[in-house]
Design an enzyme around this catalytic site. Structure first.
Site, PDB file in Angstrom:
ATOM      1  N   CYS A 380       0.849  -1.352  -0.042  1.00  0.00           N
ATOM      2  CA  CYS A 380      -0.154   0.064  -0.177  1.00  0.00           C
ATOM      3  C   CYS A 380       0.913   1.186   0.022  1.00  0.00           C
ATOM      4  O   CYS A 380       1.455   1.697  -1.104  1.00  0.00           O
ATOM      5  CB  CYS A 380      -0.945   0.026   1.266  1.00  0.00           C
ATOM      6  N   HIS A 519      -3.817  -5.023   0.636  1.00  0.00           N
ATOM      7  CA  HIS A 519      -3.444  -5.662   1.707  1.00  0.00           C
ATOM      8  C   HIS A 519      -3.459  -7.177   1.847  1.00  0.00           C
ATOM      9  O   HIS A 519      -4.413  -7.582   2.443  1.00  0.00           O
ATOM     10  CB  HIS A 519      -4.246  -5.034   3.027  1.00  0.00           C
ATOM     11  N   GLU A 521      -1.754  -9.138   3.686  1.00  0.00           N
ATOM     12  CA  GLU A 521      -1.497  -9.761   4.801  1.00  0.00           C
ATOM     13  C   GLU A 521      -3.050  -9.862   5.532  1.00  0.00           C
ATOM     14  O   GLU A 521      -3.262 -10.940   6.550  1.00  0.00           O
ATOM     15  CB  GLU A 521      -0.757  -8.581   5.934  1.00  0.00           C
TER      16      GLU A 521
HETATM   17  N1  GLN Z   1      -1.758   6.897   2.655  1.00  0.00           N
HETATM   18  C1  GLN Z   1      -2.139   6.064   1.460  1.00  0.00           C
HETATM   19  C2  GLN Z   1      -3.359   6.218   0.690  1.00  0.00           C
HETATM   20  O1  GLN Z   1      -4.062   6.613   1.372  1.00  0.00           O
HETATM   21  C3  GLN Z   1      -1.817   4.661   1.948  1.00  0.00           C
HETATM   22  C4  GLN Z   1      -2.807   3.929   2.473  1.00  0.00           C
HETATM   23  C5  GLN Z   1      -2.408   2.703   3.407  1.00  0.00           C
HETATM   24  O2  GLN Z   1      -1.205   2.523   3.307  1.00  0.00           O
HETATM   25  N2  GLN Z   1      -3.187   1.783   3.685  1.00  0.00           N
HETATM   26  O3  GLN Z   1      -3.530   5.811  -0.241  1.00  0.00           O
END
Ligand code: GLN
Length: 547
Positions: A380, A519, A521
């Protein structure tokens, strides 16, 4: 109709109610039943989505896009049952529903009260989908006696009263403190906590007692007598080397049997515990160790990256190796050379996060991993950092950055290779957002499909070119820079089905450099390690053999 197990806690918080619930879920599954686990949280936030990871730990995202308590992660990891938005509720959500109904006039002018309006709302929530599963395990957050928790305790009391006698049972977790001076385990706090429960009309059927020392038979009998519970239903819970030993340990001490007895289910089906024996075998017989650096923002509270820590352990289990994870605050790299901190690690992971703090440090750590050919996994925000790094240092876009960090109107510090997404497709539906929208529940959330390029590393790892993974982010990589970045060797190997949103990037000419916008995970389990984590650790093992 489901049978209900209500799980409550007393004496102190953090006793591992979530874990006990999850382990019980796994044991009921091993007996051939279907289960669903649910969390009822007394706090007033509508959901944990806007709570600081420092305070509340990780936000666990479900397939259907709900931002929920991290206990739902335990539930999924132990049972493999995908949680839904309707498996997590807070006082805030309950009250907000009640107030919305009141404004709509649904209560026809009645005076709105905690009993029955709030408790009815809680009871309705508890019964959602009760015809779809054999057992519904509902955990009440906090400890008995908390002011916020009262409506939940009252609601489960009424709920059990409304149902047939054998449909609901109560399981209560307590602590037996050990007094070193006298060498004794004390049962009094447990007695008081049960007294507190009984004062609000709840009699536990099963008591789970956390203890550092072995609980002597005579203490068990005493607890049973004073707390009005059968001696076989007083279950010891000792500290374990790994949380994944919990199902076997609880089984050994008779938890699942006590629960089935309380429901008067006889004869109880024989449990099949092979899955958990295999998990234990992999933990006990791991060879060697790999060192993984996690360079992130919320490193002082491990719970902030709970699922990542667990998924790394699962990756280790897949390779029969131990994973020694070190949490490093990325801010240190803003003043110090990454090499000084990162040398000796066999792999580097940059996880998710929000806001600008620490991001320049992450970018430097990413550069180190790319140049030194250390396996790198960007998740992410970690993927956004890798793209910015490549844009700046390989594609010559010196001011590459993310729109997330450019707040001040009219003052653009960065060339936004990562931009704020305002419109996207989810199934047959178009979602739209404005920058000024509320912060709660407005990100790209939940499961989305991604298409992986044939022959790419990710496709090879997944063994598939169509995947579905969970998202939680507001910003996206801008495809306007795709050609320039791909020329540098950063391949856009996975895209959303409409080809607009980059889902994975990777560097082919590197031992392991894979980044994902989602994600992974969240979907890893000890008995089914996520392929990306399994392969990342495999690469780390290879690196460890080179040094
Ligand atoms: N802050 C980034 C976004 O909003 C990444 C978010 C995250 O890592 N879950 O896109």
């Amino acid at each position: 109709m489901a049978r209900f197990v209500f799980v409550t806690g007393g004496v102190v918080s953090s006793l591992g109610k979530g874990l006990a619930s999850a382990a019980l879920g796994a044991l009921l599954q091993a007996r051939g039943y279907t289960v669903r686990l649910r969390k009822l949280d007394p706090y007033l936030n509508v959901d944990p989505g806007t709570m600081s990871p420092f305070e509340h730990g990780e936000v666990f995202v479900t397939d259907d896009g709900a931002e929920t308590d991290l206990d739902l992660g335990h539930y999924e990891r132990f049972t493999g049952v995908h949680a839904r938005g309707t498996d997590s509720v807070s006082s805030g959500r309950i009250y907000s529903n009640v107030l919305e109904k009141e404004r709509r006039g649904d209560y026809l002018g009645k005076t709105i009260q905690v009993i029955p309006h709030v408790t009815d709302e809680i009871k309705d929530f508890i019964s959602i989908g009760d015809d779809e599963t054999d057992f519904m395990l509902c955990e009440i957050g906090g400890t008995v006696g908390d002011i916020e928790g009262l409506p939940f305790f009252e609601a489960i009391r009424q709920f059990a009263q409304d149902r047939d006698r054998d449909e609901c049972i109560f399981m209560h977790l307590t602590l037996l403190p050990y007094i070193a001076a006298t060498g004794e385990l004390k049962t009094k706090p447990t007695q008081h906590s049960v007294k507190e429960l009984r004062a609000i009309g709840l009699q536990p059927d099963v008591l789970v007692c956390r203890s550092k020392m072995e609980i002597p038979e005579k203490e068990r009998a005493k607890i049973a007598l004073f707390c009005n519970v059968r001696p076989e239903a007083v279950i010891p819970a000792y500290d374990l080397a790994s949380i994944y030993e919990a199902p076997l340990a609880y089984h050994e001490f008779g938890l699942d049997q006590a629960v089935l007895d309380a429901f008067r289910i006889a004869p109880a089906p024989t449990p099949k515990l092979d899955r958990w024996h295999d998990v234990k075998d992999r933990l006990d017989n791991a060879e060697g160790e790999v060192k993984v650096a996690i360079v992130g923002k919320y490193t002082t509270l491990e719970d902030a990256y709970k699922s990542i820590a667990e998924a790394l352990t699962h990756g280790g289990m897949a390779n029969r190796t131990r994973v020694n994870a070190s949490w490093i605050d990325s801010e240190v790299f803003e003043s110090e050379e990454p090499a000084a901190h990162l040398e000796g690690f066999h792999a580097i992971l940059v996880p998710g996060g929000f806001g600008e703090r620490g991001t320049e440090g992450m970018i430097r750590a990413t550069r180190y991993a790319r140049e030194k050919k250390v396996p790198y996994f960007g998740i992410c925000l970690g993927m956004q950092m890798a793209v910015i790094e490549a844009a700046r240092n390989l594609a010559g876009i010196a001011k590459a950055g993310s729109e997330e960090f450019d707040h001040e109107a009219g003052k653009k510090r960065f060339e936004p290779v990562v931009y704020h997404l305002k419109e996207w497709v989810q199934g047959n539906h178009v979602s739209r957002r404005k920058i000024s929208d509320d912060k709660g529940g407005t990100m790209r959330l939940g499961a989305y499909t991604a298409l992986l390029q044939e022959g790419s590393r990710v496709a090879e790892i997944y063994g598939n070119t169509t995947i579905e993974e969970r998202h939680r982010h507001r910003y996206e990589i801008d495809t306007r820079f795709r050609d320039r970045l791909e020329e540098t060797g950063l391949g856009f190997s996975g895209m959303s089905p409409d080809g607009r949103l980059p889902e994975t990037v990777e560097i082919a000419d590197h031992p392991w450099f894979v980044c994902v916008q989602f994600h992974p995970e969240l979907k890893s389990k000890p008995f089914e390690p996520h392929p990306l984590f399994a392969d990342f650790i495999r690469a780390a093992v290879e690196t460890s053999r080179l040094v």
